[in-house]
Scaffold this motif. Structure first.
Motif, PDB file in Angstrom:
ATOM      1  N   TRP A 196       0.819  -1.204   0.000  1.00 49.30           N
ATOM      2  CA  TRP A 196       0.000   0.000   0.000  1.00 49.30           C
ATOM      3  C   TRP A 196       0.856   1.259   0.000  1.00 49.30           C
ATOM      4  CZ3 TRP A 196      -4.876  -0.449  -1.230  1.00 49.30           C
ATOM      5  CH2 TRP A 196      -5.577  -1.610  -0.918  1.00 49.30           C
ATOM      6  N   PHE A 234      -2.015   0.115  -4.482  1.00 46.89           N
ATOM      7  CA  PHE A 234      -1.253  -1.054  -4.030  1.00 46.89           C
ATOM      8  C   PHE A 234      -0.208  -1.367  -5.090  1.00 46.89           C
ATOM      9  CE2 PHE A 234      -0.227  -5.445  -3.164  1.00 46.89           C
ATOM     10  CZ  PHE A 234      -0.331  -5.555  -1.776  1.00 46.89           C
ATOM     11  N   ALA A 285      -2.240  -8.100   3.387  1.00 45.62           N
ATOM     12  CA  ALA A 285      -2.747  -6.847   2.823  1.00 45.62           C
ATOM     13  C   ALA A 285      -3.382  -5.949   3.877  1.00 45.62           C
ATOM     14  CB  ALA A 285      -3.751  -7.136   1.716  1.00 45.62           C
ATOM     15  N   ASP A 315       3.393  -5.310   3.000  1.00 41.69           N
ATOM     16  CA  ASP A 315       1.995  -5.749   2.879  1.00 41.69           C
ATOM     17  C   ASP A 315       1.838  -6.981   1.988  1.00 41.69           C
ATOM     18  OD1 ASP A 315       1.314  -3.415   4.370  1.00 41.69           O
ATOM     19  OD2 ASP A 315       1.381  -2.244   2.536  1.00 41.69           O
ATOM     20  N   ILE A 334      -7.664  -6.887  -2.990  1.00 41.07           N
ATOM     21  CA  ILE A 334      -7.095  -5.541  -2.824  1.00 41.07           C
ATOM     22  C   ILE A 334      -8.061  -4.490  -3.359  1.00 41.07           C
ATOM     23  CG2 ILE A 334      -5.222  -4.033  -3.612  1.00 41.07           C
ATOM     24  CD1 ILE A 334      -3.447  -6.629  -3.485  1.00 41.07           C
TER      25      ILE A 334
END
Length: 929
Positions: A461, A471, A533, A598, A704
């Motif tokens: 991110w 992302f 994530a 992430d 995402i």
């Protein structure tokens, strides 16, 4: 009290001033307090004494925001040179003949070129008065400072700080003696020559020189030939003589006209009229387009076609001769971008060969370098913590030789050492004080219009300057266009598809991974994948995960293959190419953990080694990994100048595969172990999962995209859920970290199930059942971890080894008194480490600790705590007898009388301090067996 930013800055500046005052005191310098540039004490000009500590303290109380002044002249034995502006540097070079001794020097605020040089006043010099050279232009002056004056010294401030110049600080160089050319002027022995009046008539340049320069214009060269042969038409003749007159070259106009037999008295008269009309200032010059030149022709002559507000080309051939002192640029079209970049910069130009030139205060050109270079692109590499700037530079050596493009960091660019390193001995900057800075300034100013290109060097991110989220992955980003990503070598496979073709199908493929092995294995793995994530949101909530998932099992259990299948959510990794392994160096692992923000870093192949050295090395790497992820810190390093280097803390999650688990109580607390048994993997399901690997990356992209609009709200939501689940899991955990790790996995699994429902991959009922199964699995993981924690406690290890030493007769204890029944501890073999009675072992502390550690060293292990801490652990477990003194201190090895020993004819009692270990602490049944 809330500290305002300006208060904080003043406090910091006050501390700097304080430290510097005492430093100058130690150096023996007569410094004084000043407000701005004004001294705050009386009779300062006569002051030669170094301030006392009491004076300094008093000044700091009265004037906490003071500046520091240094008394100059005979009083202090120090004189100074104040260089204010570029023209002042040129004047100093001229006066000194380039002989400027290296000495203390610092930068002054107000002018980019402002400098102050300090020199020692030699003994016997009677007079050192101020000497000033007033120069043209605002804030431009060269002054020699002496008697009756003081100078403000670093770290004082006047809007901006006074700062020492590297290589010229009191630590770097000694204070040099003032040179003779300086002292003679301060003593009044040298009278400066009167500067020429600017209104003086300049000598007219030679007509031949005018014609030579004008032949840069092909049209003029043709006209010159025609005029010499048969003469031009009247209109053409008038255009050229007008141009020459209006450019300030009347004699050249007459000479041009006289080349033809058509020249007569009327021609002379018309030229005189043109001269009278133009006057000293000259007049408008005919444009290139008027004499028939196209835009392309103008660009060939001038490199750049100038335009007015209506788009008309305004270049004139008269520009070649309007200023005869200004060198003409090279003809070679390769120089076009360089000439264009310098067009609006009056400080620099190129000569016909392409040498870079500057101008002195009399506007005379001088050579700076035998090459010219310009930036073509500024690149900012951003890793999410810091930015590194590099400049792409291209250049031409004098004569038009092309120099290879080179990338130069901002720090290297400032030092200019890159020139020779990149382009060799053929290019050079002229020697002289300041020419290197002039060269750098010229190059830098040619890059004011270059594009700035951002390159992100991490995954995960990123909040963009406009406040939106995206992302990052190796192929660009999700959530933003035109984003460039450049990753460490070995991380290029972290790439996601540009779009999700079938979200439901991709999500179902991800969910089917639960069937590849028992849920006790696959639920933690899938939870970890979808937790990755969420790291950014958890970080912003102040609850970033601090654990490693450790997948362990024997050879052939398919650990790596299983781990790679789950890793396929983040890219195209194939079957046998994990991004990291225990063969990597510790620094390489640290950099990879930092870059895989992430996302998931799979670190493969922790296994037992036959060599004790290799086993220790692998154990150290494991400890490094656990500390990095467990504490979210990088390794601290110092530069050669004892400054902290940039750190690389991990910013994603890690999955470690191996045949064994790391040992040590603190190590066990930093990971959750998931055991994979032989035959536990369904090979058909694993093969199908490997075939569906591209779908897994699509499932992650869909996840995402689903998270993207939630990013601002996620921290608060996840925090509440984490606090609730942590409290529930910690009731079952022997170590608080195990409960937290289970709570983080629960959050990842729960968020995954919400996404699966959104994608249509499962129903709400199925999700509820899976979440219930996950909670059970995580509780079992905590139970297994509790057992590991217990096994790794120093007290537990000590007792287990002590028991084994007794069983193998490597140690023994003797009976404290005669008549005790025989037991497994009393043998005639082994090293005696103490005594016993019916209730206690009375152990010699150092002998027992050493015996246990010797045994462990054979397995490349040791007790991880000192004897004192080990006895404390035994005390806390209520396994030893202790005594408390009258002042409340605990004695964990009380004194005890042991059997007397005969020495000659006398008996002597002995009362050493012994560890009183309860016999119930050992498994007596195992010993008897």
């Amino acid at each position: 009290m809330r500290i305002l930013p300006e208060q904080f800055d003043n406090k910091t500046q006050t501390q700097k001033i304080r430290e510097s005052l005492f430093r100058y005191q130690k150096m023996g310098l007569p410094v004084i307090p000043c407000e701005g540039k004004k001294p705050l004490i009386s009779e300062w000009a006569k002051r030669s004494a170094v301030p006392t500590t009491e004076e300094i303290e008093e000044w700091l109380v009265k004037w906490p925001n003071m500046n520091i002044g240094l008394v100059l002249g005979a009083a202090s034995g120090i004189v100074g040179i104040d260089v204010d502006g570029p023209q002042a540097w040129e004047s100093l070079q001229e006066i000194s003949g380039g002989d400027i001794p290296a000495t203390w020097m610092y930068k002054t605020p107000g002018s980019e070129a402002g400098r102050r040089l300090l020199y020692r006043l030699p003994e016997g010099i009677g007079k050192a008065s101020k000497w000033v050279d007033k120069l043209e232009g605002e804030h431009s002056e060269l002054a020699f400072l002496g008697d009756g004056q003081q100078t403000i010294v670093p770290p004082s401030q006047n809007g901006k700080p006074y700062t020492w110049i590297k290589g010229h600080t009191p630590k770097d160089v000694e204070l040099a003696d003032a040179p003779e050319w300086m002292l003679s002027r301060m003593a009044g022995k040298v009278k400066e020559a009167k500067r020429k009046d600017k209104t003086e008539t300049k000598p007219q340049p030679d007509v031949a020189d005018v014609f030579e320069r004008m032949q840069r214009c092909g049209k003029f060269a043709q006209a010159l030939t025609t005029q010499s042969a048969e003469g031009l038409s009247e209109d053409a003749w008038f255009q050229w003589v007008s141009l020459l007159v209006n450019a300030g070259h009347a004699e050249a106009a007459f000479a041009f006209s006289r080349l033809s037999a058509k020249h007569d008295a009327r021609s002379e008269q018309r030229i005189h009229l043109l001269v009278d009309k133009a006057g000293d200032a000259g007049g408008p010059m005919v444009r290139c387009t008027t004499i028939g030149c196209t835009r392309g022709g103008v660009e060939r002559c001038f490199h750049v076609a100038n335009e007015n507000e209506t788009g008309e080309v305004t270049n004139s051939p008269g520009a070649f001769i309007k200023d005869m002192q200004k060198p003409l640029p090279p003809n070679d079209p390769a120089y076009t971008p360089y000439v264009a970049a310098l067009q609006d910069n009056p400080d620099y130009t190129l000569d016909p060969r392409g040498n870079l030139l500057g101008f002195d205060r009399k506007e005379n050109p001088f050579k700076i370098a035998n090459f010219v270079a310009r930036p073509t692109q500024e690149v900012i590499r951003d890793d999410g913590v810091s930015q590194e700037r590099t400049f792409r530079l291209e250049g031409l050596q004098a004569g038009g030789k092309k120099l290879a493009p080179v990338d130069v960091s901002a720090a290297e660019f400032k030092r200019m050492g890159w020139v020779t390193e990149a382009w060799g001995l053929g290019v050079s900057i002229k020697p002289g004080f300041g020419t290197q800075d002039l060269c750098r300034d010229a190059i830098q100013n040619m890059g004011l219009e270059v594009d700035t290109h951002y390159i992100y060097t991490h995954l995960g991110w990123r909040r963009l300057p406009d406040g939106t989220w995206c992302f990052l992955h190796a192929n660009g980003s999700i959530g933003a266009d035109n984003i460039a990503v450049e990753l460490e070598r070995g991380l290029e496979k972290y790439r996601l598809d540009q779009a999700v073709e079938e979200l439901k199908r991709a999500a179902q493929a991800s969910l089917r991974l639960l069937m590849v092995a028992p849920l006790e294995v696959t639920i933690p793995l899938l939870a970890l994948v979808y937790l990755c994530a969420l790291c950014e949101a958890l970080r912003r909530a102040g609850i970033e995960p601090t654990f490693v998932l450790w997948l362990f099992g024997g050879t052939g259990t398919r650990k790596t293959s299983l781990g790679m299948s789950f890793l396929s959510h983040f890219g195209d990794f194939g079957l046998k190419s994990p991004p990291a392994s225990f063969k990597d160096t510790a620094n390489a692992l640290e950099r990879k953990a930092f870059a895989t923000k992430d996302t998931l870093l799979l670190i493969d192949d922790f296994h037992p080694e036959a060599s004790s050295y290799e086993a220790q090395k692998m154990a150290q790497t494991a400890q490094r990994i656990l500390r990095m992820y467990g504490d979210r810190i990088g390794r601290g390093r110092l530069t050669a100048s004892i400054k902290f280097q940039k750190e690389f803390p991990p910013r994603g999650m890690a999955l470690v595969t191996g045949e064994d688990l790391p040992s040590g109580e603190s190590s066990v607390a930093h990971f959750l172990g998931v055991e994979l048994l032989q035959g536990a993997v369904d090979l058909k399901a694993l093969t199908k999962a490997q075939q569906e690997a591209p779908l897994l990356a699509q499932a992650m992209r869909g996840y995402i995209e689903w998270l993207l609009p939630q990013m601002d709200a996620l921290p608060e939501m996840l925090y509440a859920e984490f606090i609730d689940k942590r409290a529930a899991f910690q009731e079952k955990a022997a170590h608080g970290r195990s409960g937290e790790a289970a709570a983080w996995l629960y959050i990842g699994f729960h968020r995954m199930l919400l996404y699966m429902q959104y994608a249509g991959a499962c129903t709400a009922e199925n999700a509820a059942q899976l979440l219930n199964d996950a909670e059970t699995v995580f509780a079992h993981l905590i139970g297994d971890q509790n057992a590991l924690v217990a096994q790794e406690r120093p007290a537990e290890i000590f007792l287990e080894v002590l028991q084994e030493l007794f069983v193998t007769s490597k140690v023994r204890v003797d009976a404290l008194s005669a008549g005790m029944e025989e037991d497994p501890y009393s043998t005639s073999f082994g090293e005696r480490i103490g005594w016993q009675d019916e209730q206690y072992f009375y152990l010699l502390p150092e002998a027992t600790y050493s015996a246990v550690n010797r045994f462990l060293s054979g397995r490349s292990q040791n007790i991880s705590v000192s004897p004192r801490i080990l006895w404390k652990h035994l005390d806390e477990a209520k396994l030893i007898y202790t005594e408390k003194s009258s002042d409340g201190r605990v004695q964990r090895c009380p004194k005890r009388t042991i059997p007397t020993r005969k020495r000659g004819s006398k008996d002597k009692e002995c009362r050493p301090r012994l560890l009183h270990l309860y016999k119930s602490a050992l498994d007596t049944e195992a010993l008897s067996a």
